[in-house]
Design a protein around this motif. Structure first.
Motif, short mmCIF file in Angstrom:
data_model
loop_
_atom_site.label_atom_id
_atom_site.label_comp_id
_atom_site.label_asym_id
_atom_site.label_seq_id
_atom_site.Cartn_x
_atom_site.Cartn_y
_atom_site.Cartn_z
N VAL A 18 0.83 -1.21 0.00
CA VAL A 18 0.00 0.00 0.00
C VAL A 18 0.87 1.26 0.00
CG1 VAL A 18 -1.57 1.38 1.42
CG2 VAL A 18 -2.05 -1.05 1.05
N THR A 19 1.93 1.26 0.81
CA THR A 19 2.80 2.43 0.89
C THR A 19 3.55 2.65 -0.43
OG1 THR A 19 3.08 2.07 3.26
CG2 THR A 19 4.67 3.51 2.18
N ALA A 22 1.20 4.00 -3.03
CA ALA A 22 0.94 5.43 -2.82
C ALA A 22 2.11 6.27 -3.31
CB ALA A 22 0.68 5.69 -1.33
N TYR A 80 -3.77 2.95 7.23
CA TYR A 80 -3.17 3.24 5.92
C TYR A 80 -3.25 4.72 5.58
CZ TYR A 80 -3.45 -1.83 5.01
OH TYR A 80 -3.31 -3.20 5.05
N ALA A 81 -4.05 5.47 6.33
CA ALA A 81 -4.20 6.91 6.04
C ALA A 81 -2.87 7.63 6.13
CB ALA A 81 -5.21 7.53 7.00
N ILE A 84 -0.65 7.15 2.93
CA ILE A 84 -1.34 7.69 1.77
C ILE A 84 -1.35 9.21 1.80
CG2 ILE A 84 -3.58 7.87 0.62
CD1 ILE A 84 -4.08 4.93 1.43
N ALA A 87 2.17 10.58 1.16
CA ALA A 87 2.54 10.50 -0.26
C ALA A 87 1.76 11.51 -1.10
CB ALA A 87 2.30 9.08 -0.77
N TRP A 88 0.52 11.68 -0.77
CA TRP A 88 -0.38 12.54 -1.57
C TRP A 88 -0.07 14.02 -1.39
CZ3 TRP A 88 -6.10 13.53 0.08
CH2 TRP A 88 -6.72 14.37 -0.86
N SER A 157 3.71 11.59 9.33
CA SER A 157 2.77 11.90 8.23
C SER A 157 2.46 13.39 8.16
CB SER A 157 1.47 11.12 8.41
OG SER A 157 0.67 11.68 9.45
#
Length: 220
Positions: A18-19, A22, A80-81, A84, A87-88, A157
């Motif tokens: 997932v990481t 992203a 997972y937030a 994500i 990265a976003w 994050s």
């Protein structure tokens, strides 16, 4: 039917994919992004190793697949937030926040895995009660470690939402389980004295001589 641990392990196994997905999707290959991948990815691999070397028997409970997916995997997916959003949004994470996040993660991963190992292997030799090591001043060093680990990810994050996820888990799962564990342990001789000299989550700082000789219960 699947054991509860299956859904937890699935969540951990998907952290790295997932990481990385992203990172590719949002074109973020910054140093802090790679740092996050190393931190959360390492934690997840260690979790899978732990599950095969000193497993938690609570996770052996069999549940229907839909129950495990809806009430175990889906809530865990909230974690997972952090990668994500990192990265976003490409945040400019301050150096002090990186230091604080890595420090929280490091202390957390130590407390979590060492406490679980102490509990598991001690109970193989002396079932029932533990009074030494990480359980001497707090009744839940493993939960404290897990909370600190995920707080480290939230800090890295540099976004408010992963903190919301963390606090939802703290009050929706960890606190409930700690209270339930206290009730279960209250049947053991010496629990009242143990409870008086330890913290529910955070270590209670007392002189070593005040710890006494009562044996303190661990998880059941």
């Amino acid at each position: 039917m699947k054991p509860t641990g299956f859904f937890i392990d699935l969540h951990k196994a998907l952290v790295i994919p997932v990481t990385v997905a992203a990172m590719v999707m949002f074109g973020n290959f910054s140093t802090v992004m790679w740092l996050y991948l190393g931190m959360h990815g390492t934690y997840s691999i260690l979790w899978l190793i732990k599950g095969r070397t000193y497993p938690d028997r609570r996770f052996a409970e069999q549940v229907p697949i839909w129950i495990g997916g809806l009430f175990v995997f889906l809530p865990l997916a909230g974690y997972y937030a952090a990668p994500i959003l990192l990265a976003w949004l490409h945040p400019n994470v301050p150096g002090w926040a990186v230091t604080l996040g890595v420090s929280s993660f490091t202390f957390g991963i130590f407390l979590h895995y060492v406490a679980d190992a102490q509990k598991y292997f001690t109970l193989q030799v002396h079932p029932g009660l533990i009074e030494t090591g990480l359980f001497a001043r707090t009744r839940n060093p493993n939960y404290l470690g897990e909370i600190m680990t995920y707080m480290g990810y939230a800090i890295i994050s540099w976004n408010w939402f992963p903190f919301v996820v963390n606090f939802a888990w703290i009050f929706g799962f960890f606190v409930r389980n700690m209270i339930k564990k206290d009730r279960s342990m209250s049947r053991h001789p010496g629990f009242a004295a143990y409870k008086a000299r330890t913290g529910l989550l955070f270590p209670r700082i007392l002189p070593v001589r005040a710890l006494g000789t009562d044996r303190a219960p661990t998880e059941t």
